[in-house]
Design a protein around this motif. Structure first.
Motif, PDB file in Angstrom:
ATOM      1  N   PRO A  28       0.912  -1.313   0.071  1.00  0.00           N
ATOM      2  CA  PRO A  28       0.174   0.048  -0.033  1.00  0.00           C
ATOM      3  C   PRO A  28       0.738   1.296  -0.009  1.00  0.00           C
ATOM      4  O   PRO A  28       0.460   2.139  -0.715  1.00  0.00           O
ATOM      5  CB  PRO A  28      -0.927  -0.103   1.268  1.00  0.00           C
ATOM      6  CG  PRO A  28      -0.601  -1.489   1.552  1.00  0.00           C
ATOM      7  CD  PRO A  28       0.372  -2.008   1.212  1.00  0.00           C
ATOM      8  N   GLN A  29       2.069   1.500   0.527  1.00  0.00           N
ATOM      9  CA  GLN A  29       3.002   2.459   0.560  1.00  0.00           C
ATOM     10  C   GLN A  29       3.490   2.819  -0.911  1.00  0.00           C
ATOM     11  O   GLN A  29       3.461   3.841  -1.074  1.00  0.00           O
ATOM     12  CB  GLN A  29       4.047   2.266   1.374  1.00  0.00           C
ATOM     13  CG  GLN A  29       3.637   2.119   3.072  1.00  0.00           C
ATOM     14  CD  GLN A  29       4.905   1.767   4.140  1.00  0.00           C
ATOM     15  OE1 GLN A  29       5.923   1.306   3.450  1.00  0.00           O
ATOM     16  NE2 GLN A  29       4.698   2.128   5.514  1.00  0.00           N
ATOM     17  N   ILE A  31       2.097   1.734  -3.681  1.00  0.00           N
ATOM     18  CA  ILE A  31       0.937   2.081  -4.558  1.00  0.00           C
ATOM     19  C   ILE A  31       0.757   3.603  -4.289  1.00  0.00           C
ATOM     20  O   ILE A  31       0.497   4.320  -5.378  1.00  0.00           O
ATOM     21  CB  ILE A  31      -0.056   1.191  -4.077  1.00  0.00           C
ATOM     22  CG1 ILE A  31      -0.088  -0.196  -4.630  1.00  0.00           C
ATOM     23  CG2 ILE A  31      -1.530   1.952  -4.735  1.00  0.00           C
ATOM     24  CD1 ILE A  31      -1.009  -1.228  -4.287  1.00  0.00           C
ATOM     25  N   ALA A  32       0.761   4.083  -2.796  1.00  0.00           N
ATOM     26  CA  ALA A  32       0.473   5.522  -2.718  1.00  0.00           C
ATOM     27  C   ALA A  32       1.624   6.340  -3.206  1.00  0.00           C
ATOM     28  O   ALA A  32       1.474   7.430  -3.895  1.00  0.00           O
ATOM     29  CB  ALA A  32       0.352   5.796  -1.412  1.00  0.00           C
ATOM     30  N   THR A  33       2.920   6.000  -3.184  1.00  0.00           N
ATOM     31  CA  THR A  33       4.068   6.456  -3.894  1.00  0.00           C
ATOM     32  C   THR A  33       3.943   6.782  -5.417  1.00  0.00           C
ATOM     33  O   THR A  33       4.000   7.887  -5.971  1.00  0.00           O
ATOM     34  CB  THR A  33       5.319   6.018  -3.389  1.00  0.00           C
ATOM     35  OG1 THR A  33       5.389   5.780  -1.998  1.00  0.00           O
ATOM     36  CG2 THR A  33       6.629   6.769  -3.938  1.00  0.00           C
ATOM     37  N   ALA A  35       1.225   6.504  -6.987  1.00  0.00           N
ATOM     38  CA  ALA A  35       0.101   7.393  -7.178  1.00  0.00           C
ATOM     39  C   ALA A  35       0.401   8.840  -7.161  1.00  0.00           C
ATOM     40  O   ALA A  35      -0.105   9.832  -7.984  1.00  0.00           O
ATOM     41  CB  ALA A  35      -1.226   7.210  -6.445  1.00  0.00           C
ATOM     42  N   ASP A  36       1.024   9.130  -6.064  1.00  0.00           N
ATOM     43  CA  ASP A  36       1.592  10.565  -5.889  1.00  0.00           C
ATOM     44  C   ASP A  36       2.499  11.012  -7.045  1.00  0.00           C
ATOM     45  O   ASP A  36       2.458  12.245  -7.640  1.00  0.00           O
ATOM     46  CB  ASP A  36       2.375  10.733  -4.556  1.00  0.00           C
ATOM     47  CG  ASP A  36       2.714  12.120  -4.359  1.00  0.00           C
ATOM     48  OD1 ASP A  36       2.003  12.964  -4.336  1.00  0.00           O
ATOM     49  OD2 ASP A  36       4.049  12.205  -3.886  1.00  0.00           O
ATOM     50  N   SER A  39       0.639  11.798 -10.256  1.00  0.00           N
ATOM     51  CA  SER A  39       0.107  12.964 -10.477  1.00  0.00           C
ATOM     52  C   SER A  39       0.913  14.283 -10.611  1.00  0.00           C
ATOM     53  O   SER A  39       0.195  15.366 -10.777  1.00  0.00           O
ATOM     54  CB  SER A  39      -0.741  13.195  -9.081  1.00  0.00           C
ATOM     55  OG  SER A  39       0.269  13.551  -7.872  1.00  0.00           O
ATOM     56  N   GLN A  56       8.255  -0.826  -6.939  1.00  0.00           N
ATOM     57  CA  GLN A  56       6.912  -1.668  -7.074  1.00  0.00           C
ATOM     58  C   GLN A  56       7.323  -2.907  -7.633  1.00  0.00           C
ATOM     59  O   GLN A  56       6.678  -4.015  -7.151  1.00  0.00           O
ATOM     60  CB  GLN A  56       6.094  -0.933  -7.844  1.00  0.00           C
ATOM     61  CG  GLN A  56       4.441  -1.797  -7.621  1.00  0.00           C
ATOM     62  CD  GLN A  56       3.496  -1.121  -8.285  1.00  0.00           C
ATOM     63  OE1 GLN A  56       3.646  -0.209  -9.406  1.00  0.00           O
ATOM     64  NE2 GLN A  56       2.060  -1.242  -8.032  1.00  0.00           N
TER      65      GLN A  56
END
Length: 64
Positions: A28-29, A31-33, A35-36, A39, A56
């Motif tokens: 999850p960490q 995946i968030a990285t 996504a950030d 963006s 990843q």
């Protein structure tokens, strides 16, 4: 495919703990990285995105 290996019970428990950590915390960490980093714009020149995707990929290899 890797050759089969013998594992002790303690070793198996360590592997299970590592797998749980990788799938429930690290994945999850990352995946968030990703996504950030995504963006932030153009992916062709986004080194943060490339680094996050590489992390990843390495994580997914370790999990498998």
């Amino acid at each position: 495919m890797e050759p089969r290996r013998q594992v002790t019970r303690e070793g198996l428990e360590e592997i299970k703990k590592e797998l749980e950590e990788l799938t429930n915390v690290r994945r999850p960490q990352i995946i968030a990285t990703v996504a950030d980093a995504r963006s932030h714009g153009d992916l062709r020149e986004n080194s943060a995105y490339d680094a996050a995707r590489n992390d990843q990929m390495m994580l997914e290899r370790r999990i498998s």
